[in-house]
Design a protein around this motif. Structure first.
Motif, PDB file in Angstrom:
ATOM      1  N   ILE A  81     -60.286 -59.064  31.479  1.00 20.20           N
ATOM      2  CA  ILE A  81     -59.693 -59.901  32.017  1.00 20.20           C
ATOM      3  C   ILE A  81     -59.122 -59.345  32.854  1.00 20.20           C
ATOM      4  N   ALA A  82     -58.623 -60.146  33.684  1.00 24.72           N
ATOM      5  CA  ALA A  82     -58.129 -59.938  34.903  1.00 24.72           C
ATOM      6  C   ALA A  82     -56.794 -60.336  34.825  1.00 24.72           C
ATOM      7  N   PHE A  83     -56.009 -59.184  35.258  1.00 20.25           N
ATOM      8  CA  PHE A  83     -53.895 -59.615  35.291  1.00 20.25           C
ATOM      9  C   PHE A  83     -53.556 -59.102  36.222  1.00 20.25           C
ATOM     10  N   VAL A  84     -51.722 -59.479  36.285  1.00 19.88           N
ATOM     11  CA  VAL A  84     -51.569 -59.168  37.064  1.00 19.88           C
ATOM     12  C   VAL A  84     -50.698 -57.762  36.663  1.00 19.88           C
ATOM     13  N   SER A  85     -50.423 -57.097  37.278  1.00 16.09           N
ATOM     14  CA  SER A  85     -49.341 -55.998  37.403  1.00 16.09           C
ATOM     15  C   SER A  85     -48.326 -55.014  37.940  1.00 16.09           C
ATOM     16  N   ASN A  86     -47.343 -54.685  38.376  1.00 13.81           N
ATOM     17  CA  ASN A  86     -46.057 -53.817  39.422  1.00 13.81           C
ATOM     18  C   ASN A  86     -47.042 -53.083  38.224  1.00 13.81           C
ATOM     19  N   ARG A  87     -47.494 -51.921  38.626  1.00 14.07           N
ATOM     20  CA  ARG A  87     -47.410 -50.521  37.774  1.00 14.07           C
ATOM     21  C   ARG A  87     -47.414 -49.027  39.071  1.00 14.07           C
ATOM     22  N   THR A  88     -46.151 -48.894  39.684  1.00 11.18           N
ATOM     23  CA  THR A  88     -46.129 -48.344  40.439  1.00 11.18           C
ATOM     24  C   THR A  88     -44.932 -47.688  39.906  1.00 11.18           C
ATOM     25  N   ASP A  89     -44.616 -46.606  40.293  1.00 11.81           N
ATOM     26  CA  ASP A  89     -43.677 -45.320  39.961  1.00 11.81           C
ATOM     27  C   ASP A  89     -42.527 -45.797  39.494  1.00 11.81           C
ATOM     28  N   ASN A  90     -42.014 -46.550  40.824  1.00 10.78           N
ATOM     29  CA  ASN A  90     -40.962 -47.468  40.397  1.00 10.78           C
ATOM     30  C   ASN A  90     -41.046 -48.573  40.204  1.00 10.78           C
ATOM     31  N   PRO A  91     -41.411 -49.100  39.676  1.00 13.39           N
ATOM     32  CA  PRO A  91     -41.107 -50.916  39.372  1.00 13.39           C
ATOM     33  C   PRO A  91     -40.375 -51.992  39.751  1.00 13.39           C
ATOM     34  N   ASP A  92     -38.996 -51.063  39.265  1.00 14.88           N
ATOM     35  CA  ASP A  92     -37.668 -51.764  39.429  1.00 14.88           C
ATOM     36  C   ASP A  92     -37.331 -51.672  41.051  1.00 14.88           C
ATOM     37  N   GLY A  93     -37.932 -50.575  41.838  1.00 19.62           N
ATOM     38  CA  GLY A  93     -37.210 -50.424  43.274  1.00 19.62           C
ATOM     39  C   GLY A  93     -38.687 -51.435  44.044  1.00 19.62           C
ATOM     40  N   ASN A  94     -39.401 -51.638  43.813  1.00 20.78           N
ATOM     41  CA  ASN A  94     -39.857 -52.753  44.967  1.00 20.78           C
ATOM     42  C   ASN A  94     -40.972 -54.108  44.269  1.00 20.78           C
ATOM     43  N   ASP A  95     -41.441 -54.940  45.756  1.00 21.41           N
ATOM     44  CA  ASP A  95     -41.944 -56.165  44.961  1.00 21.41           C
ATOM     45  C   ASP A  95     -43.451 -56.221  45.107  1.00 21.41           C
TER      46      ASP A  95
ATOM     47  N   ARG B  32     -47.601 -58.226  47.786  1.00 16.98           N
ATOM     48  CA  ARG B  32     -48.192 -59.015  46.132  1.00 16.98           C
ATOM     49  C   ARG B  32     -49.085 -60.046  45.844  1.00 16.98           C
ATOM     50  N   ASP B  33     -49.735 -59.099  45.106  1.00  8.96           N
ATOM     51  CA  ASP B  33     -51.055 -59.539  45.465  1.00  8.96           C
ATOM     52  C   ASP B  33     -51.038 -60.453  43.921  1.00  8.96           C
ATOM     53  N   SER B  34     -51.602 -61.540  43.413  1.00  5.99           N
ATOM     54  CA  SER B  34     -51.652 -62.712  42.684  1.00  5.99           C
ATOM     55  C   SER B  34     -52.413 -63.468  42.563  1.00  5.99           C
ATOM     56  N   GLN B  35     -52.390 -63.897  40.532  1.00 10.92           N
ATOM     57  CA  GLN B  35     -52.741 -65.702  40.891  1.00 10.92           C
ATOM     58  C   GLN B  35     -54.811 -65.031  40.753  1.00 10.92           C
ATOM     59  N   PRO B  36     -55.336 -64.797  39.995  1.00 13.50           N
ATOM     60  CA  PRO B  36     -56.412 -64.274  39.906  1.00 13.50           C
ATOM     61  C   PRO B  36     -57.322 -64.963  39.500  1.00 13.50           C
ATOM     62  N   ALA B  37     -58.460 -65.601  40.150  1.00 19.74           N
ATOM     63  CA  ALA B  37     -59.554 -66.210  39.340  1.00 19.74           C
ATOM     64  C   ALA B  37     -60.915 -65.423  39.405  1.00 19.74           C
ATOM     65  N   TRP B  38     -61.700 -65.297  38.733  1.00 19.14           N
ATOM     66  CA  TRP B  38     -62.632 -65.471  38.548  1.00 19.14           C
ATOM     67  C   TRP B  38     -64.117 -67.028  39.415  1.00 19.14           C
ATOM     68  N   SER B  39     -65.128 -65.754  40.531  1.00 16.33           N
ATOM     69  CA  SER B  39     -66.091 -66.303  40.497  1.00 16.33           C
ATOM     70  C   SER B  39     -66.809 -67.213  39.560  1.00 16.33           C
ATOM     71  N   ALA B  40     -67.944 -68.319  39.506  1.00 14.41           N
ATOM     72  CA  ALA B  40     -68.711 -68.313  38.458  1.00 14.41           C
ATOM     73  C   ALA B  40     -69.351 -67.244  37.932  1.00 14.41           C
ATOM     74  N   ASP B  41     -70.038 -66.866  38.388  1.00 13.15           N
ATOM     75  CA  ASP B  41     -71.074 -66.083  38.226  1.00 13.15           C
ATOM     76  C   ASP B  41     -70.172 -64.738  37.896  1.00 13.15           C
ATOM     77  N   GLY B  42     -68.980 -63.982  38.237  1.00 13.95           N
ATOM     78  CA  GLY B  42     -68.098 -62.864  37.737  1.00 13.95           C
ATOM     79  C   GLY B  42     -68.414 -62.212  38.981  1.00 13.95           C
ATOM     80  N   SER B  43     -68.987 -62.518  40.066  1.00 20.36           N
ATOM     81  CA  SER B  43     -69.182 -60.641  41.229  1.00 20.36           C
ATOM     82  C   SER B  43     -68.211 -60.938  41.812  1.00 20.36           C
ATOM     83  N   SER B  44     -66.751 -61.661  41.595  1.00 22.54           N
ATOM     84  CA  SER B  44     -65.942 -61.777  43.042  1.00 22.54           C
ATOM     85  C   SER B  44     -64.913 -62.423  41.762  1.00 22.54           C
ATOM     86  N   ILE B  45     -63.185 -62.459  42.707  1.00 25.54           N
ATOM     87  CA  ILE B  45     -62.237 -62.523  42.342  1.00 25.54           C
ATOM     88  C   ILE B  45     -61.348 -63.223  43.442  1.00 25.54           C
TER      89      ILE B  45
END
Length: 560
Positions: free
Chosen positions: A252-266, A293-306
């Protein structure tokens, strides 16, 4: 000769009487025809403020796996009861009568087809409960509740095999700690309980639609339809969103801000987690490392790329262009596909032919476009004076697009062999009753010669021999744009005799990054000149009475 009237010719007299009868019959026919026409086509009227509540809002088209049906939502408003309700509908892709799938009395959203196409699921909070996933057999019957998450769910997606769901769930509210002996003694002597202190331990402690002084986070869970158990697969002091299954159902691909201070950056990145993860997301693959900001992931049909949407210049904050990018699902260097396009993109989806479909914002319009995974062969599949707000792809190349035009609130259209055909007609009856303003798409120079685009709405009974009281309306953002879609507010003012001027000044999106940056750290300078140039143009062209001018806006538009 006629025996009674020998001076008259008998045949001529008879013909005269027949002629008078035919004339009377024809007049009666015309009277009936006009009466019938008046009954079938009543006189049109101007838009009224109550029509805001009569217009129904169509959203979220979803094509069934076999491409034969399109599901969507319709939101209506009851003015007397002061509440809105959203229902799930479906309509044959070949055209025909739409079928309401959810009952009255509650709102339903996020319709999704099970991978086998047998079930249509949706999200609803029924019987005063929390929001859960419900399923309907496409053949009919009552909806069945699928999930039973105590705190409810935020969103969900089906796994490719239809056996599981990925859920986005917010952490439960912390339960009150049990009272100790000291606390009980304190309350016994003083029955008035002392208020708890406010503890602020994060930078973003108060946000719209999140809550006040709240540390609860959104995480991913997997629901198994077999044992009906829910397992948490991500954790930590981070928010996780936008989950999408890999084609084989293992990741499962997903989006998250997992930096040391997520409240302090975009920042946000694309991450990958195993759907069978047993350590609540401690084992993750970070796919992107871009500081923007990286967001809105979508898988290719063969799963090789997003494919995903990325911002490569976070230092210029919201003025930066959102590009389409693609990256290997095992990691590596990302490739920007739309750098030369210099326009905002959104909602990427891989089509059956391997191309990437996406929404493209451009010069007061939003189009549906497609590009090859290597960035070549850019095509605009749906374009023109319109605004596409969402789209869905079927496995048989069926494309459903939710679009609006200046005279048409959002409706669902199908793209078939390059032709656009209207499928839903939710507001046809109402719109057929209305005289609408004409919308003029105009371009004019600003004070420094920069070309600016705008839209002038003229009243339904507009007379070009007259000048009219005129309203300048300024959009918020400032990075957004007026589009060639249905604009109720401008139509309402025009219906009451005003010319309405809408301008996309510098700072607006849709015209490239340099145009947006025109007001960077300089609000109220170039954008002021641009909107005033719009008013000057309306006066010069004879639309506006210079002695009767008004201005208004919302958010940044109110500031300007």
């Amino acid at each position: 000769m006629c025996p009674r009237f020998p001076h008259r010719d008998h045949c001529n007299d008879r013909q005269a009487r027949l002629g008078r009868c035919r004339l009377l019959a024809f007049l009666f026919f015309l009277t009936g025809l006009f009466s019938w026409s008046g009954h079938a086509q009543p006189a049109k009227r101007n838009l009224a403020i109550d029509d805001l509540f009569a217009i129904q809002r169509v959203r979220d088209p979803q094509v069934s796996p076999d491409g034969t049906w399109v599901a969507y939502t319709v939101t209506g408003t009851n003015l007397e009861e002061e509440k809105s309700e959203t229902a799930v509908w479906m309509i044959p892709a070949a055209g025909g009568e739409a079928i309401r799938m959810t009952a009255q009395g509650y709102s339903a959203s996020r319709p999704r087809w099970s991978p086998d196409g047998k079930f249509l699921s949706f999200q609803a909070a029924r019987d005063n409960g929390k929001s859960q996933v419900w399923t309907l057999n496409r053949q009919g019957g009552e909806a069945q509740q699928l999930t039973e998450v105590e705190q409810g769910i935020n969103s969900y997606e089906w796994s490719p095999d239809g056996r599981r769901l990925v859920l986005v769930v917010r952490d439960p509210e912390p339960k009150d700690e049990p009272e100790g002996e000291e606390k009980k003694t304190e309350k016994k002597g003083d029955q008035k309980e002392k208020p708890k202190p406010w503890v602020i331990d994060r930078l973003q402690f108060k946000r719209d639609n999140v809550g006040y002084l709240d540390r609860r986070r959104n995480h991913l869970y997997v629901f198994d339809s077999g044992d009906r158990k829910v397992r948490q697969i991500t954790s930590g002091d981070f928010d996780d969103s936008d989950p999408v299954w890999s084609p084989d159902g293992k990741l499962i691909a997903f989006v998250s801000n997992r930096t040391d201070n997520p409240d302090g950056n975009d920042n946000s990145d694309i991450w990958i987690v195993s759907a069978d993860n047993s350590d609540q997301g401690k084992t993750l693959l970070q796919l992107t490392t871009n500081p923007g900001r990286d967001s809105q992931p979508a898988w290719s049909a063969d799963g090789s790329s997003i494919a995903y949407v990325t911002v490569t210049r976070p230092e210029i904050i919201w003025y930066a262009t959102r590009h389409l990018a693609v990256i290997s699902s095992s990691g590596g260097q990302a490739r920007i596909l739309t750098a030369q396009l210099d326009r905002h993109v959104s909602d990427p989806q891989f089509g059956p032919d391997g191309s990437i479909h996406f929404l493209l914002e451009d010069s007061g319009e939003t189009h549906l476009a497609a590009v090859a995974p290597d960035g070549s062969d850019l095509r605009r599949l749906v374009s023109g004076p319109l605004s596409v707000s969402s789209h869905a792809l079927g496995s048989n190349s069926t494309i459903a697009a939710l679009l609006s035009r200046p005279e048409l609130p959002g409706e669902i259209f199908l793209l078939k062999q390059g032709r656009l055909e209207q499928l839903s007609r939710v507001n046809d009856e109402l719109m057929g009753q209305l005289n609408l303003a004409r919308v003029h798409n105009v371009q004019f120079p600003s004070r420094d010669g920069t070309q600016i685009e705008g839209f002038i709405f003229t009243p339904p009974d507009y007379n070009d021999k007259l000048t009219y009281p005129t309203l300048l309306r300024i959009h918020g953002g400032p990075v957004s744009q007026y589009e060639l879609g249905f604009n109720f507010e401008a139509q309402l003012f025009a219906a009451h005799g005003y010319v309405v001027v809408l301008v996309n000044p510098r700072g607006s999106s849709g015209y490239g990054e340099e145009f947006s940056l025109g007001i960077y750290q300089s609000w109220g300078d170039k954008d002021f000149e641009d909107v005033m140039a719009g008013i000057d143009y309306a006066i010069e062209q004879g639309y506006a009475d210079p002695q009767r001018l008004g201005v208004g806006g919302w958010s940044y538009g109110g500031i300007l």
